[in-house]
Design an enzyme around this catalytic site. Structure first.
Site, PDB file in Angstrom:
ATOM      1  CB  ALA A 181      -3.996   1.648  -8.916  1.00  0.00           C
ATOM      2  CB  SER A 182      -3.772  -2.282  -5.930  1.00  0.00           C
ATOM      3  OG  SER A 182      -3.780  -3.197  -7.017  1.00  0.00           O
ATOM      4  CB  THR A 183       1.122  -3.699  -3.846  1.00  0.00           C
ATOM      5  OG1 THR A 183       2.114  -4.731  -3.853  1.00  0.00           O
ATOM      6  CG2 THR A 183       0.838  -3.314  -2.406  1.00  0.00           C
ATOM      7  CD  GLN A 184      -2.856  -6.706  -6.089  1.00  0.00           C
ATOM      8  OE1 GLN A 184      -3.398  -5.642  -5.825  1.00  0.00           O
ATOM      9  NE2 GLN A 184      -2.044  -6.840  -7.130  1.00  0.00           N
ATOM     10  CD  GLU A 224      -4.833  -6.636  -9.331  1.00  0.00           C
ATOM     11  OE1 GLU A 224      -3.928  -6.176 -10.048  1.00  0.00           O
ATOM     12  OE2 GLU A 224      -5.645  -5.909  -8.719  1.00  0.00           O
TER      13      GLU A 224
END
Length: 398
Positions: free
Chosen positions: A216-219, A173
């Site tokens: 739900a997430s961070t990149q 991702e």
């Protein structure tokens, strides 16, 4: 999060910011998995691809086209259509699999009209699911498999060349986001007139780092100065348009905007002595009842779980910017680091290199505050957000 709410240099133009805001990270799968692999000769010089980005809070469908001829073995991809699937992310359908067909139907039917009928059978379609499904898989691998199987059955009924439906990794991702950003900004095209309208003064020898904030997430992904990294699992190599790229990437699961809020609530309710939680991150006058079972349903709050003397509690907003900021910072452990340098929670982070572009929820928040101008200072952004947080809920809600 729908359940809880009722509701440095930028060298690109506002038009590009809008593109970044509304283009999905998974769109670049077309560039890699489709644009490179589809090499069959066609009677016409245009090919099409369909990508579904199944995020934690919603699913988006994108249709792309690209010429059969490639530049240095990589296709030049253009988005020609977008469709937002009505409803939440696909992980929410784990207990109602029979509804997935109807869930995807409207956008999939739209593709029949956009793509020429003669091209249907050779047009690849692919679905990539991100952190919402990764969390579901952590809860129950069986449930996650059932959702993906239902998606596969649905997409296989359409007259396209179905390529698969998978749960992509956090590393993938982040990588796709980095490629998308640099593709849109023309970083891979040193002498191409195709991107000349973006910025004539852009240094195409440099790439931009990518910051992606999801539900739900961070990149974070960027090219570090040194190719040798202390944490090999955070290292990736690409070859695009005849050039090799070595990038650092990491996806922080549970630190997207929705799951981070669940974490914060689970952390704060531990110190509450009754059924109410006075929360500075909600406007004064805001009230919301939360079920404790919902609070502990996600794997992201397991570390805060404890037996509470009540089954539900009420959020009571107090609207204080500084106190909210301090409460959120408590979610980040910056003390323990097994490497020479860490981001937080013991995750390796090499020295920051170059300029960054932030998108997804980063963009949506800044756009809400009309802060996507190139000349907005950090001080002005903080002032606007602080003023907004201090407004009472009855004014904000209207």
């Amino acid at each position: 999060m729908e359940d809880i709410k009722d509701s440095n240099e930028n060298s690109c133009t506002r038009n590009i910011l809008v593109i970044l805001g509304f283009s999905c990270v998974i769109s670049v799968i077309v560039l890699i998995a489709v644009g490179i692999s589809q090499n069959k000769p066609l009677p016409q010089n245009v090919k099409y691809g369909i990508v579904l980005d199944a995020g934690s809070s919603h699913t988006s469908l994108y249709i792309y086209s690209w010429p059969s001829e490639k530049e240095n073995d990589t296709g030049i991809v253009q988005q020609i259509e977008e469709c937002q699937v009505a409803g939440p992310g696909i992980s929410k359908y784990a207990q109602k699999l029979q509804e997935i067909g109807d869930y995807l139907a409207e956008c999939m039917e739209k593709t029949r009209d956009v793509i020429p009928v003669s091209k249907h059978h050779e047009t690849p379609v692919y679905l990539g699911a991100t952190a919402g499904m990764r969390l579901l898989r952590m809860e129950s691998e069986q449930l996650a498999d059932r959702v993906i199987d239902a998606v596969i059955r649905t997409l296989s009924t359409y007259p396209f060349n179905f390529q698969g439906a998978t749960i992509i990794t956090g590393q993938e991702e982040g990588a796709y986001g980095w490629i998308t950003i640099n593709y849109l900004l023309g970083s891979f095209f040193q002498n191409s007139g195709w991107f000349s309208g973006i910025s004539e003064k852009m240094n195409h020898e440099k790439t931009f780092g990518a910051l992606d904030l999801g539900g739900a997430s961070t990149q974070i992904t960027f090219v570090p100065e040194n190719h040798t990294m202390e944490s090999p699992e955070n290292s990736l190599q690409f070859r695009l348009y005849g050039k090799d790229y070595y990038v650092y990437t990491h996806s922080f699961l549970c630190y997207g905007k929705d799951q981070a809020l669940w974490q914060k609530l689970a952390k704060d309710i531990q110190v509450s002595s009754d059924r109410s939680l006075r929360d500075p991150c909600f406007h004064t006058g805001y009230k919301k009842v939360v079920n404790v079972s919902d609070l502990y349903k996600t794997p992201c709050t397991k570390k805060f779980k404890r037996t509470l003397p009540f089954d539900e509690f009420q959020i009571q907003g107090t609207g204080n910017y500084e106190q909210c900021q301090q409460s959120i910072l408590e979610l980040f452990n910056t003390g323990d680091c097994p490497y020479s340098q860490c981001a937080f929670n013991g995750i390796y982070l090499p020295p920051i290199q170059g300029n960054f572009e932030a998108f997804s929820a980063f963009y949506f928040v800044m756009n809400f505050f009309n802060l996507t101008s190139e000349k907005v200072s950090q001080e002005e952004a903080i002032r606007k957000i602080r003023n907004f947080c201090s407004q009472p809920w009855n004014e904000v809600s209207t």
